[in-house]
Design an enzyme around this catalytic site. Sequence first.
Site, PDB file in Angstrom:
ATOM      1  N   ARG A   1      11.420  -1.254  12.355  1.00  0.00           N
ATOM      2  CA  ARG A   1      10.244  -0.764  13.059  1.00  0.00           C
ATOM      3  C   ARG A   1       9.938  -1.716  14.212  1.00  0.00           C
ATOM      4  O   ARG A   1      10.130  -2.920  14.069  1.00  0.00           O
ATOM      5  CB  ARG A   1       9.060  -0.777  12.093  1.00  0.00           C
ATOM      6  CG  ARG A   1       8.439   0.567  11.855  1.00  0.00           C
ATOM      7  CD  ARG A   1       7.518   0.535  10.681  1.00  0.00           C
ATOM      8  NE  ARG A   1       6.323  -0.267  10.915  1.00  0.00           N
ATOM      9  CZ  ARG A   1       5.327  -0.370  10.034  1.00  0.00           C
ATOM     10  NH1 ARG A   1       5.397   0.266   8.884  1.00  0.00           N
ATOM     11  NH2 ARG A   1       4.270  -1.101  10.287  1.00  0.00           N
TER      12      ARG A   1
ATOM     13  N   LYS B   1       0.834  -1.205   0.000  1.00  0.00           N
ATOM     14  CA  LYS B   1       0.000   0.000   0.000  1.00  0.00           C
ATOM     15  C   LYS B   1       0.869   1.256   0.000  1.00  0.00           C
ATOM     16  O   LYS B   1       0.597   2.194  -0.740  1.00  0.00           O
ATOM     17  CB  LYS B   1      -0.846   0.057   1.277  1.00  0.00           C
ATOM     18  CG  LYS B   1      -2.029  -0.859   1.301  1.00  0.00           C
ATOM     19  CD  LYS B   1      -2.688  -0.797   2.673  1.00  0.00           C
ATOM     20  CE  LYS B   1      -1.733  -1.240   3.739  1.00  0.00           C
ATOM     21  NZ  LYS B   1      -2.202  -1.536   5.037  1.00  0.00           N
TER      22      LYS B   1
ATOM     23  N   ARG C   1     -10.207  -0.225   8.990  1.00  0.00           N
ATOM     24  CA  ARG C   1      -9.575  -1.514   9.256  1.00  0.00           C
ATOM     25  C   ARG C   1     -10.552  -2.537   9.808  1.00  0.00           C
ATOM     26  O   ARG C   1     -10.184  -3.661  10.092  1.00  0.00           O
ATOM     27  CB  ARG C   1      -8.447  -1.316  10.255  1.00  0.00           C
ATOM     28  CG  ARG C   1      -7.079  -1.584   9.645  1.00  0.00           C
ATOM     29  CD  ARG C   1      -6.096  -1.583  10.767  1.00  0.00           C
ATOM     30  NE  ARG C   1      -4.784  -2.069  10.444  1.00  0.00           N
ATOM     31  CZ  ARG C   1      -3.810  -1.355   9.917  1.00  0.00           C
ATOM     32  NH1 ARG C   1      -4.011  -0.143   9.509  1.00  0.00           N
ATOM     33  NH2 ARG C   1      -2.623  -1.886   9.766  1.00  0.00           N
TER      34      ARG C   1
ATOM     35  N   ARG D   1      12.354  -6.281   6.685  1.00  0.00           N
ATOM     36  CA  ARG D   1      12.316  -4.837   6.350  1.00  0.00           C
ATOM     37  C   ARG D   1      13.229  -4.000   7.228  1.00  0.00           C
ATOM     38  O   ARG D   1      13.272  -4.163   8.441  1.00  0.00           O
ATOM     39  CB  ARG D   1      10.873  -4.352   6.494  1.00  0.00           C
ATOM     40  CG  ARG D   1      10.678  -2.883   6.205  1.00  0.00           C
ATOM     41  CD  ARG D   1       9.285  -2.561   5.766  1.00  0.00           C
ATOM     42  NE  ARG D   1       8.258  -2.902   6.735  1.00  0.00           N
ATOM     43  CZ  ARG D   1       6.942  -2.889   6.470  1.00  0.00           C
ATOM     44  NH1 ARG D   1       6.518  -2.585   5.252  1.00  0.00           N
ATOM     45  NH2 ARG D   1       6.078  -3.199   7.393  1.00  0.00           N
TER      46      ARG D   1
ATOM     47  N   ARG E   1      -0.490  -9.479  13.416  1.00  0.00           N
ATOM     48  CA  ARG E   1      -1.100  -8.487  12.520  1.00  0.00           C
ATOM     49  C   ARG E   1      -1.842  -9.160  11.379  1.00  0.00           C
ATOM     50  O   ARG E   1      -2.900  -8.705  10.944  1.00  0.00           O
ATOM     51  CB  ARG E   1      -0.032  -7.545  11.959  1.00  0.00           C
ATOM     52  CG  ARG E   1       0.293  -6.421  12.909  1.00  0.00           C
ATOM     53  CD  ARG E   1       1.729  -5.987  12.800  1.00  0.00           C
ATOM     54  NE  ARG E   1       2.017  -5.225  11.602  1.00  0.00           N
ATOM     55  CZ  ARG E   1       3.236  -5.103  11.090  1.00  0.00           C
ATOM     56  NH1 ARG E   1       4.252  -5.700  11.658  1.00  0.00           N
ATOM     57  NH2 ARG E   1       3.421  -4.387  10.015  1.00  0.00           N
TER      58      ARG E   1
HETATM   59  P1  ADP Z   1       1.029  -2.192   8.334  1.00  0.00           P
HETATM   60  O1  ADP Z   1       0.492  -1.661   7.045  1.00  0.00           O
HETATM   61  O2  ADP Z   1       2.391  -2.771   8.207  1.00  0.00           O
HETATM   62  O3  ADP Z   1       0.047  -3.017   9.111  1.00  0.00           O
HETATM   63  P2  ADP Z   1       0.497   0.378   9.546  1.00  0.00           P
HETATM   64  O4  ADP Z   1       1.540   1.412   9.565  1.00  0.00           O
HETATM   65  O5  ADP Z   1      -0.670   0.564   8.647  1.00  0.00           O
HETATM   66  O6  ADP Z   1       1.279  -0.966   9.281  1.00  0.00           O
HETATM   67  O7  ADP Z   1      -0.109   0.189  11.011  1.00  0.00           O
HETATM   68  C1  ADP Z   1       0.682  -0.134  12.120  1.00  0.00           C
HETATM   69  C2  ADP Z   1      -0.198  -0.399  13.332  1.00  0.00           C
HETATM   70  O8  ADP Z   1      -0.953   0.793  13.653  1.00  0.00           O
HETATM   71  C3  ADP Z   1      -1.274  -1.466  13.145  1.00  0.00           C
HETATM   72  O9  ADP Z   1      -0.787  -2.759  13.353  1.00  0.00           O
HETATM   73  C4  ADP Z   1      -2.312  -1.044  14.195  1.00  0.00           C
HETATM   74  O10 ADP Z   1      -1.927  -1.427  15.477  1.00  0.00           O
HETATM   75  C5  ADP Z   1      -2.252   0.462  14.154  1.00  0.00           C
HETATM   76  N1  ADP Z   1      -3.257   1.012  13.206  1.00  0.00           N
HETATM   77  C6  ADP Z   1      -3.032   1.571  11.982  1.00  0.00           C
HETATM   78  N2  ADP Z   1      -4.187   1.940  11.389  1.00  0.00           N
HETATM   79  C7  ADP Z   1      -5.190   1.611  12.257  1.00  0.00           C
HETATM   80  C8  ADP Z   1      -6.613   1.704  12.225  1.00  0.00           C
HETATM   81  N3  ADP Z   1      -7.274   2.208  11.162  1.00  0.00           N
HETATM   82  N4  ADP Z   1      -7.303   1.253  13.290  1.00  0.00           N
HETATM   83  C9  ADP Z   1      -6.694   0.730  14.360  1.00  0.00           C
HETATM   84  N5  ADP Z   1      -5.366   0.593  14.462  1.00  0.00           N
HETATM   85  C10 ADP Z   1      -4.601   1.015  13.423  1.00  0.00           C
END
Ligand code: ADP
Length: 216
Positions: free
Chosen positions: A163, A14, A89, A128, A174
């Site tokens: 990270r 993404k 999400r 990564r 996840r």
């Molecule tokens: P990835 O795409 O690798 O999962 P992100 O940067 O999108 O990583 O998100 C990292 C973390 O941030 C997620 O695992 C979650 O804990 C939190 N997070 C991100 N977006 C949301 C959301 N829309 N609702 C709830 N938690 C979120």
Amino acid sequence: MKNIIFIAAPAAGKGTVSKKLVDEYGYLHISTGDLLREVIATGSELGIEIDRIISSGNLVPDDLIFRLIEERIQADDAKNGYILDGFPRNIRQAMGYEEILKRLNKELGIVIELDVPKSILRDRVVGRMLCRECSSIHNILTGEFTPIKEGICNNCGGELYKRGDDNEESFNARYATYLEKTKPLIDYYQDKGCLYKVTGTKAPEVLKSVEVLLND
Ligand code: ADP
């Protein structure tokens, strides 16, 4: 420009596709993960709590995410179209987002599912490494942009770091969260008639398919 929602498992690309669309079309990229990491970086109590949740592979509470999103999509730079990366999400977030859109008189746009096999995602996450200086993404497992010198950025010579949530255990958590909470959104948006699926693991081919959808 149509607003875009990306639905994809962790590390499906993404971020990479979004960056291209920002550079080539002037979209605004809104990543809830980045917004949350900005709060963590402040070192506030809320930031510490968010950090704990994210590192355990869980989702941050919906109401906090709604506040962050509502504020961000009202900003001036969101007027010409934005990409949502990491939001909604779960179904509750999708429904809450529709309320926000209605209130602000904005369109949902199109929803794009990026479909990538789990084994590829795992290696992308576990291998990564990010540059502290220029944020470019390297990988020590997949052969995609392997650091030439260990721990050093190929682009700018900056220091590479991992990270906090990029490890095997957190990836599994996840991914399980994705299957349970996020994947149902695919049926949800399919029923609304705004879902498009893109398959592929190479950034240029994925981007091409996305461009076809945007120009439709
Ligand atoms: P990835 O795409 O690798 O999962 P992100 O940067 O999108 O990583 O998100 C990292 C973390 O941030 C997620 O695992 C979650 O804990 C939190 N997070 C991100 N977006 C949301 C959301 N829309 N609702 C709830 N938690 C979120």
